[in-house]
Design a protein around this motif. Sequence first.
Motif, short mmCIF file in Angstrom:
data_model
loop_
_atom_site.label_atom_id
_atom_site.label_comp_id
_atom_site.label_asym_id
_atom_site.label_seq_id
_atom_site.Cartn_x
_atom_site.Cartn_y
_atom_site.Cartn_z
N VAL B 444 0.88 -1.17 0.00
CA VAL B 444 0.00 0.00 0.00
C VAL B 444 0.91 1.21 0.00
O VAL B 444 1.52 1.53 1.01
N SER B 445 1.05 1.82 -1.14
CA SER B 445 2.01 2.90 -1.18
C SER B 445 1.37 4.23 -0.81
O SER B 445 1.99 5.03 -0.14
N GLY B 446 0.17 4.44 -1.21
CA GLY B 446 -0.43 5.71 -0.80
C GLY B 446 -1.71 5.96 -1.53
O GLY B 446 -2.20 5.13 -2.29
N LEU B 447 -2.27 7.12 -1.27
CA LEU B 447 -3.48 7.44 -1.99
C LEU B 447 -3.57 8.94 -2.23
O LEU B 447 -3.00 9.75 -1.49
N ILE B 448 -4.20 9.25 -3.30
CA ILE B 448 -4.41 10.64 -3.67
C ILE B 448 -5.89 10.85 -3.82
O ILE B 448 -6.58 10.04 -4.47
N PHE B 449 -6.37 11.93 -3.25
CA PHE B 449 -7.79 12.22 -3.41
C PHE B 449 -7.97 13.05 -4.68
O PHE B 449 -7.28 14.04 -4.89
N SER B 450 -8.88 12.63 -5.46
CA SER B 450 -9.25 13.50 -6.57
C SER B 450 -10.39 14.41 -6.14
O SER B 450 -10.65 15.42 -6.75
N HIS B 451 -11.08 13.98 -5.15
CA HIS B 451 -11.95 14.93 -4.50
C HIS B 451 -12.07 14.54 -3.04
O HIS B 451 -12.10 13.36 -2.71
N VAL B 782 -11.80 -0.59 -1.75
CA VAL B 782 -11.22 -0.83 -3.06
C VAL B 782 -10.90 -2.31 -3.17
O VAL B 782 -10.23 -2.87 -2.30
N PHE B 783 -11.43 -2.91 -4.19
CA PHE B 783 -11.14 -4.32 -4.40
C PHE B 783 -9.94 -4.43 -5.31
O PHE B 783 -9.89 -3.81 -6.36
N VAL B 784 -9.02 -5.19 -4.87
CA VAL B 784 -7.80 -5.36 -5.65
C VAL B 784 -7.85 -6.76 -6.23
O VAL B 784 -8.15 -7.72 -5.51
N PRO B 785 -7.61 -6.90 -7.49
CA PRO B 785 -7.66 -8.25 -8.07
C PRO B 785 -6.56 -9.12 -7.50
O PRO B 785 -5.47 -8.65 -7.20
N VAL B 786 -6.92 -10.36 -7.35
CA VAL B 786 -5.92 -11.32 -6.90
C VAL B 786 -4.94 -11.53 -8.05
O VAL B 786 -5.36 -11.76 -9.18
N PRO B 787 -3.69 -11.40 -7.79
CA PRO B 787 -2.74 -11.49 -8.90
C PRO B 787 -2.67 -12.91 -9.45
O PRO B 787 -2.97 -13.87 -8.76
N GLU B 800 -2.89 1.88 -9.74
CA GLU B 800 -3.75 2.83 -9.07
C GLU B 800 -5.18 2.37 -9.19
O GLU B 800 -5.65 2.01 -10.27
N PHE B 801 -5.85 2.35 -8.09
CA PHE B 801 -7.24 1.94 -8.09
C PHE B 801 -8.08 3.13 -7.67
O PHE B 801 -7.82 3.74 -6.64
N CYS B 842 -1.54 0.92 -5.02
CA CYS B 842 -1.05 -0.23 -4.26
C CYS B 842 -0.70 -1.31 -5.25
O CYS B 842 -1.02 -1.22 -6.44
N CYS B 843 -0.06 -2.29 -4.79
CA CYS B 843 0.17 -3.43 -5.66
C CYS B 843 0.13 -4.69 -4.84
O CYS B 843 0.52 -4.72 -3.68
N VAL B 844 -0.45 -5.70 -5.45
CA VAL B 844 -0.56 -6.99 -4.79
C VAL B 844 0.19 -7.99 -5.63
O VAL B 844 -0.01 -8.07 -6.84
#
Lengths: 210, 1639
Positions: B444-451, B782-787, B800-801, B842-844
């Motif tokens: 989990v590297s971080g997050l940016i708000f677009s709003h 946020v659902f992250v796909p299983v790699p 980025e999700f 993030c990356c999984v």
Amino acid sequence: MVTINPSVFLLTVNGQIEGANYPEYDNLYCKYCFVYGHDWAPTSGLEEGITQITCKGSQSSHKLIWNFPLETTFKSTNPTGWPQLVVSVYGPDVFGNDVVRGYGATHIPFTPGQHTRTIPMFVPEPTWRLQKFTSWLLGRRPEYIDPKVVAQGEGREVTRVRSQGFVTVSFHIITKDMKKLGYDTGPSNTANTPSATSSWSTEEQPYSTH
Amino acid sequence: MASSSDIREKLRRKRRALQESLVRHRPVDDIQALVPSSKLSEDNLETTMKEPQISEEDPGETLKRTLRAQRQRRKKKLLEQTSPRDDDKGVEEIPSTQRHSEEEGSAEKAAGSVVSSRPPTGSQRSVSCRAQQAPGSQLLESSVTRRLEEKLRAARSRGESLQEQEASVEPASRLHSLRDPDTRTRFDREADPDGAGKPDDPLALSTRVQFREAARRKGDGLPTAEEAYNFFTLTFEPDPRDGNKTKEKRRTSEEEEEEEEEEQQQQEGPDGNEDQNEGAPLVTDGDLLLLQQSTQDFLEMKRAEYLRSGQRIERENAVLFTPSLSSVAAHIKLADNMKPRYLEDEGLYVGERPPVSLSNQNVLENRILQMEEGKKWFGDDGRIRALPDPIKESSTRPPLFHMEEDLDPALHTVYRKPLKSKYANLYLSGAADPEGDYQLDVDVSGLIFSHHPLFSREHVLGSRLAQLYDQYLSRQRNNLSAHLTDKLNGLRNALRNILEIHGGQSLTPAMQRRISEYSLEVRSTRQLRDSEQEKDRVLLRNIVRVWKELKTLRDFQKFTNTPYKLSLRRENVDRASDERQCEGEILAEVVELEAEMEEDYQKKLGEYKRQLEEWKIWRRRQKAKKKKRRKKGQEETEEEDEEVSESEGPAEEGPPKPGPPEKPDIVSIEQQVREKASRIRRKPGEPILIPELSASGNITASEDCGSRAEVARREDVAKRSLFIKILYNNKEVSRTDSRPLSAEFRVHFGQIFNLKIVHCPQSIALQVFEEGGSSCCLLAQVFVPVPGPGVGGSSVPVEEFEFSSNQRVLLEHEGVGSDVPLSFEADGSNKQTLLTSGKLSCCVSWGVGEDGAALAPPLSQHPAAKHSGPGRLDAVTCIGAAGLYDMKKIGEWAKQSRLDPNDPKNASIMQLLKVASSGEVTAPEYFRLEQLQEEFHFVSDEELESSRRFRLLTLRNQEVAEFRNYKFVPALEREVTEKMFQDYEKKVKEGEVVDTKDHLDSHRALVAKYLQKIRESLINRFLLAKHHFLLSDLVMEEEIPSIGILGMNLFKLAEPKRPLKPQRKERKKVTAQNLSDGDIKLLVNVLRAYDVPVRRPGSSKPGQASQGAIQGSDWLHSQVQVRPFVEVSFQRTVLQTTTAEGPNPCWNEELQLPFSAPNGDYSAAALQSVKDEVFINIFDEVVYETGVNDRDRGKSIHTRLEKHWLGSVKIPFSTIYSQSRIDGTLKVNTPAVLLGYSKERSANGGYDALRSISEGAFITLYITIQPQLVPGETVREKFDSQEDERLLAAAERFEREASQSFPDRPCVCSVIDLNGKTVFITRYIRPLNPPQELLDAFPNNQQEATALVARFVSLIPSLPDRVSFSGSCDLWSTCDQFLTLLAGDEEEHAVLLCNYFLSMGKKAWLIIGTAIPEGPSAYVLTLEQSRFLIWNPSSAQCYGQYDTFCPLQSVGCMVNADNVWFNVQEYGSPMTLSFDTSKANLWRPFFSRSFSHPGLSSVQPEQLLYRRADRGGAAELQDRIEKILKEKMMEWRPRHPTRWNRFCTSTLKQFLPKLEQSGGRDGEGHRHELQSMLGDHRISGFPLHLPFSEVRPIVEAVFSTGVHNVHAPNVEFALAVYVHPYPNNVLSVWVYLASLVRT
């Protein structure tokens, strides 16, 4: 006497009921019998037996030794119902009543050679606590109506047992004609043993070669 | 004293100031009154106590009144419980305050020290409460405060009400007694060390002491201002924290308020609980007070009587010490002149003290203080010194260094890696890789708000700009327009080339097609390129526009919030070349468009022409029609005209005349193209604008913003922090640290979580949580796909999700909020609603193991990995709701999203797809669990099926009767011959074919087959039940001896060892499984017989002198009437007793007959189905002299023994087996006619004459099996039923109760019908019509008709259910079934007979009871002429109630159509019974008033239909039986010739129908006739009568009579068979057997 086209295979069981490990009890003897399926028949030897009563030695070893020989030969056409050795151990309780000290069963080893089996033993438990007391008092502990039930799976769910001691049995197994009938019970780790699937498929081979 | 009063004055002033401030701040001041703030001195207290009375009396008045009543009630109760002295108990508490308030003005100064010893209980209470309260709860919520205030007010008003009430009652003087035990104790000790701690000092003394104390103190010169202060404060502040507060007295009023709140909280205990509120302080304080008061009174009395007792008590006190429970004031515990010091306040760490209950602590303190150096135990804060926590963190055990070296190596600890259970990874579906451990790295590297709600307007624009720029960049990266332009050019070139090469001529059709394809391609590419270019252009324009807006906004608000800075870089181009290029482009496009339009035009023109042609044709036709019509029209009628006009209508609407297509406007094309070019492309020569967005701008610092709202926003932003929860398979596995939200609305986490996974990855979700202040809310998930399995290691790029939240946030400050309309326009138009959204980077990936391989499970193991994201799983989001109806779309979607066909959630979709069978989705046909099934198919199914050996094994396993115990299935296929299956196959195949060979009767053959079928189905049903085991089946266990058994055992000890009449003891039962042939013996103990027929003295006619003489002499000599012996035959083993003499012989002999089970199968089931019967035959041994041998000259007489059959008893083995023994007197089945014998007794006594009424002979037997076999258990299966559950339960209960009270009486309420369903028994009873022929036979004689009906019933063969259905369960068939089957048990007979009797107008009941020899059986009871008759339905015999030889031994219950009655009379024997069922104490009814008859309908048919008697068939059968019997007779006499006396046979044949008609009763007549006819023969014979079921029983019966055993040389036999048909194929068989010896 060489049978080219055998119709039965033979299984010879030599061995002995070596002894038991019952830390709590003494003066035990053992009864044994074989349980086998429809397609099996003993051809020689004793099917049932009863050992002498043995006491624990005064030496450090607290094992009960019977060294009771087993020698039976079976013939069969079908590995289903492979013989099982059922042992049941009896001995006197505090009041001198002869009570059962354990039941146990083991399959006769499949592979030729020498094997040692340690059979964990168990006894049926009384249903009630009060019954436990009276059975202890009267020396009439619950017993299996037929000791052979320990070699079967059916109906066991209704019983409750307590584990109790071990019996050690050693076997020397000789088989005859099993391979010819397509049953390969050789040790699995030998390199040239074909897999289970192919072993079945090679069943036809003995006939085709002759 | 003066100084102290000074101080007091000072304090008072302070207090007043405080009070005022309090009043100012808090209008509701009363709280302080009840919670006398203990930090104040008692002066303060007085005031506070007074105040409520002044200010609060009025508002609380109403409440007070109600509470007063309550209080009084409660108090009264309390008083009643305790001793009368307790009157004061509740009182004393309050008056103190009362007194304080009253005395305040006058006594204040003087009472200073006095009062100090009497702090009001309120204070005391607060102290105790304080102790109860955990000291740590400093922070108070305002809500709690409010609640407490309310409670306090209520409690206070209660207290006040009491106070007011008591004040008037109590005399003021009593109030003096009130004192704080705590302080008193203290003073006692100090003033009077000898008598300390005893609360029995009188008031005067204590006061004196207190004064003395004060004086002493003064004398010491110690009381400085400080000390006095301490003295007053600390007196009431044993809790150091209060003292602490005292020091803080000079705090602001605000702080004071807080403290009060705290106090209120401390009051919570007593206030929250009403009991405690009133009871607890009352009891604790009151007890002490009471004690004190009472002792005070007591002491006064004592002083009058025993003067020395006080001293004695004092002396006692000198020895004894009872530590007080009350707390010790702090200043006593401290060294003199020392202030308590609180290290905590000084900022030092003071750990939490170990918890000690206050009372214990007080006791300990008091005790310590008693010691000499007691004070050293107290710390600076006045509390007992204590370590923070007695339990040390680390182990204090000394390390065993010295042990380390000489430790036995075997005892060394060996570290072993923990082994993972191999089952653990089963979670990860399948066990392909047992050692595999899978690790999922979530970065989990971080997050940016677009709003974000806290976005300022500038942020909104900024983020929009950033988005646009991102878009721009990504477009730039793809550079679609350039790519398309290139493609277009390439296509154009290709097209041109083709055209040039071929020069526009001789184009092959293929070429032409290619050209057209190319041009089409060009066209579409051009369109694409145009749209892309347009998009680029629009994007650029938007960027610029947003940037402008941003700039204006910044200018407007005069500060900058975002660092965004857009710069447009110009790239100048060569204007000339650019223009050229542009022009060329336009021209090319124009040309193309022209060509296209031309083509289009041509096409349209062609179309037009075709249409025009059509139209013209149509027109012409119309015209022709019209003309025709016009011609015809005059001749036709109007109707036709109408018709025509009707038909004309549609004809008119023919194809309209097509208009010619417009010519394409070539000029306008060029214009259009140019317009478009100017719109979507930059103008030629214009520099290329490249926007560059940088975030390098400065953000205005908060101080410089100037806008308060903006500052608030920024502050808010600074407060916010975010963290992310990681959910694996919907379970939280970890969460990131909480990171603050930066001003740019970015959060950097930079955390990597390594998840060791055991379960299949199904979903990985990241939940974004925002924390602001104390609240925490979930922003988004946020659902992250299983790699995929290959995705592993650090190479995985961070993705980025996007996420968004529909949370509605409205903010007061500059923040724009979320889900709130927002407008950038001045007029507020163009509103936008922005939702919180952002991107989570993030990356999984799968972790990388030591060997560099990804720690991922194989692909097959995580099916969830296939669906990448939740969106694809949802069909609606994927293809839209409308698409759901399109099977193809669903199929495509299912294929795309790779739906798991095995997921039950998808089952319906899969089903749908399968039905649609579009062929696109191929659901696998296998179930996942049996993946390896294919591999294990070593032969094909067909081969397996055809394998005979396999078939044999299968059949054996299925326990098919033929193969159930098949031993030694051959090892090889070829050894299994088809022959083995022949029987079975025949049985299976010919199941329907009727085999008449064995049955002689087609109907019976059918019935037998039917029975067989039922049996098989039932056996199958019971097979499962048989495999159910009970504990008693397996384990032999002693029953717990009950008291009764113990008593019996004791009684047995007193029994004689060899009793004169020994009773049979129950033997040990043996299970049948260990038995083999020869182990089982049937024991038949033949005791005696009664009324054996006797020989007729002058059997032959008088003329036969010799024989007559012999017999006569025999008769005369020995008086031998008969010499009977008993022969028992079982399984062809015949044993006989010795011969006895006389008609009432006594043998008392035991016969042992070996038993062998069929096929050596000794299982219970097999034994039950043994059909063999035990025949017990009584024979007469007759000795005939064959004459004197001439050679011996009369010295030896040759005699011949002959045995003549007299009668027999037949007991089925199954009866013996099920009952384990048969003990009783049975009626011997004697033939109706016994030639040569008579049943007439030589009647010589009245008793004998009476006995002879019961015609027939009787034999007493005892039969059992040795060893005793365990009878097969009844099937313990609960059968399904259509009966009401309640009824079934009641039936079960009734039966259970019955068996408990009378275990030997059978009680049957519910029975099992042929379908295996439980049916209530009364349903079987219903009047049913007997065959009309039977009724017609004796129209006038009711009795005869009854007998005939009974006879008819008895003629239906009896077949025990046990035998037919090897599971020993009793099946009840209905009467029609019974008549169809023509076989049934006793109960079927009984039910039928009972129903017949009912229909004949009799009162009849069914009796369930035990009989001999059947055991539990069913009989019929009828009431005829006030006489009860018991009918044996199987033999058609009826017995009176008092018949001694009635086989019915005991009656269990009676059944009719309405009810079931259970016999609760003392004896069960019918002779002693009263059959009056109306008496509930004799017969317990099933349906009673409490459980009424629910109106059960009958299972019987309304009417029975009978087939007429088949005389032809009967005659045929008769012949066949006769033939068979004759053959058998000859067979049984292999060594002797068998001669048949035809004459006799024919004579006998004539008798048989007569016998049938007379029912076998009137047989004497023909004997004489016979005798006269066959004068010269000695004849012995008898007719046998049997119901017909099969031939075999007849043969057996004939064999058992032993007629064939007559070996006289000149013997002749006669055999006649008569079969009498009754309706419904019930046949009565008569066999007349006779042996004739010519004399």
